[in-house]
Design an enzyme around this catalytic site. Structure first.
Site: not given
Length: 594
Positions: A221, A365, A450
């Site tokens: 990320s 995600e 995610h």
């Protein structure tokens, strides 16, 4: 539960693994580094571990908003057994909706953790330097215990802290006017922290059994976005030799926007001038036209942390959630990041480091964002949840997820292969076997979300950070996740050892080929459980043209409102990941005004 589904595993505040480790100093871990003698303890999987070694001087007082200074040597023996010392952030950033959002951490936070296999020292081992995620406003080096990865991958792991939010990124002429060094003129102080940590690794990692000539940076990320910036920086030359980007992208802001830009061209981020104007209005700073730049810089460095964070919290954040703040992070300052920007550098020969790259996203995600949308969800006494329309719910996540996969993986891989000699390897993480809890179908509502790949990479299914609500991992999916975890650790560590994931460390896994070595139909490594096909090469992400045609004819969306809502999410995603989507923007401008 809603927040756990919404932001999956980016739980930046708690440290569940620390309770299971005694952290008793162990004589076998005594090492001598440039700063002096250090003693550590034992980490998970019988590793030697050193927690909280300073790699730079505390960036406090006059050193706020300056480049990091060297860490001082110490007398005696430094005990590196303390829990991670996180940088300033909101304590409940990814916690419950009724959290009090108190500040935690300290400005004195430039520390790192090291894990080494119990037999480290017999021969130099590859080094993997972890750069944590958390939207660049949360997280820490201690988010995860990484002993299992060190042991299973036969590598040295280093996890680093860096200044967060506006303390790590802040651009203003007053700070430039008071620079003591050329690097002080930058605004990317957090990236300079990461560079300082990598310099520390070069100087000291051999004492822990690591090979300074074989360093892989890996991050997820925000950490992955930061790695893209590091690959563009002239200051990082020779500090690392391979890179792994998990759910990242190649994006940066213009320096002028970081100083004085508006939210409209910064994806809701807040510029320095906007912050200062708000502080002036609140009486915390004198008007800029009434003081010299030097005096304003003095006032800025003396501001109480709470005043700084409270002011940023008063601005509407992109997700409109309490506690989320949106300062500008990486910008093209011409010092750390080239003025052309990371997107342009990606496509320029010599613009980014020419080194082996492994890059990918998770299939779902953003699907969990629909969970927080009352238009999409129903619930039974807030105990069981299900979508009003499964098709609409899936489409709302599928399109931005696929756009992220294209602009964050396929397009960069194509650009990389066209101007660089080093290979690039791409993947998509697909595991979604969480199952159901009561009437709530976690597999559908969240999927391969995610951050969900993190416990697989570190074999960390028992860590609180990887499943904060305790709803993802169960006895039923244990065999599947443990098998995939072992395979992913093999691929990640083989990349660290050799610069190619190949068939994993054991040489027995399906071969992971580089982008340029395979046809488009077999260019993407799919990482999944055996019942859903296992690990295998598969087709690349569709192009934006193909995706847009599917969007226009997608019968799952039954109203203009649903289609426009999805299109706006796609555009918002691209503004963060980097790339262009002209067809989507035209659609919104022509069809979604109402």
């Amino acid at each position: 539960m809603a927040c756990a589904l919404l932001v999956a595993c980016e739980s930046a505040a708690t440290k569940g693994y620390t309770a299971s480790l005694d952290r008793v100093p162990q004589a076998s871990t005594i090492r001598t580094i440039a700063q002096g003698e250090v003693i550590g303890t034992f980490g998970a999987a019988d590793t030697m571990a050193w927690y909280g070694i300073p790699f730079a001087a505390p960036p406090v007082g006059e050193l706020r908003w300056r480049a990091p200074r060297p860490a001082e040597a110490w007398a005696g023996r430094y005990e590196a057994t303390k829990p991670d010392r996180e940088c300033v952030q909101y304590s409940n950033l990814f916690g419950s909706a009724d959290a009090d959002w108190t500040l935690t951490g300290s400005e004195d936070c430039l520390y790192l953790n090291v894990w080494a296999p119990s037999d480290a020292g017999d021969r130099p081992l590859p080094v993997m330097v972890w750069i944590h995620g958390g939207a660049n406003i949360g997280g820490s080096a201690g988010m995860y215990e990484m002993g299992h990865l060190a042991t299973q991958g036969d590598v040295i792991i280093v996890a680093i802290n860096y200044r967060l939010a506006m303390l790590g990124w802040f651009a203003h002429p007053s700070l430039v006017a008071t620079a003591e060094t050329d690097l002080d003129r930058s605004m990317n102080f957090a990236l300079l922290d990461q560079i300082a940590a990598l310099e520390w690794v070069q100087e000291n990692i051999s004492a822990f059994g690591g090979d300074a000539e074989n360093v892989t940076v890996f991050g997820q990320s925000a950490g992955a976005f930061n790695i893209a910036a590091l690959m563009s920086s002239p200051l990082s030359d020779g500090l690392f030799h391979k890179a792994i980007m998990q759910s990242g992208g190649f994006q940066s802001a213009a320096y002028e926007d970081a100083v004085s830009g508006s939210a409209s061209n910064l994806a809701n981020s807040v510029s320095a001038d906007t912050f200062i104007e708000a502080m002036v209005e609140a009486g915390g700073l004198p008007p800029q036209n009434e003081v010299t730049p030097e005096t304003l810089a003095e006032h800025l460095r003396a501001l109480p942390l709470k005043d700084i964070f409270d002011t940023y919290q008063s601005f509407p954040a992109a997700m409109d959630m309490p506690g989320l703040i949106s300062p500008v992070d990486t910008a093209n300052d011409g010092i750390v990041v080239p003025e052309m920007g990371i997107q342009a550098a990606l496509r320029e020969t010599g613009g980014l480091r020419d080194l082996p790259l492994l890059i990918g996203t998770n299939r779902n995600e953003l699907r969990g964002l629909g969970f927080a949308d009352k238009e999409m969800m129903r619930s039974l006494f807030n105990l069981a949840f299900w979508p009003r329309d499964k098709g609409v719910y899936a489409a709302f996540g599928d399109y931005p997820d696929t756009v992220w996969a294209y602009h964050g993986v396929r397009a960069p891989a194509e650009a990389w292969a066209s101007v660089r000699t080093a290979p690039v390897y791409t993947y998509r993480f697909d595991w979604d076997e969480q199952g159901k809890k009561l009437l709530t179908d976690i597999s559908f509502l969240v999927g391969a979300s995610h951050s969900l790949e993190m416990p697989f990479i570190i074999n960390g299914f028992d860590q609180k950070e990887t499943d904060p609500a305790g709803i993802f991992f169960s006895k039923k999916n244990k065999a599947s996740r443990e098998t995939l975890s072992a395979q992913m650790i093999e691929y990640w560590s083989a990349f660290a050892h050799h610069g190619a994931p190949g068939r994993g460390l054991s040489g027995t896994l399906p071969r992971w080929t580089a982008w340029a070595e395979s046809p488009v139909e077999q260019s993407l490594m799919l990482l999944d459980g055996e019942k859903d096909g296992g690990v295998r090469m598969g087709p690349a992400t569709p192009t934006p043209d193909t995706l847009f045609e599917s969007f226009l004819s997608d019968s799952r969306m039954k109203t203009d409102h649903q289609r426009c809502k999805t299109a706006n999410m796609v555009i918002d995603m691209v503004s963060r990941v980097g790339g262009t989507l002209d067809d989507w923007r035209e659609f919104v401008e022509e069809s979604c005004e109402q």
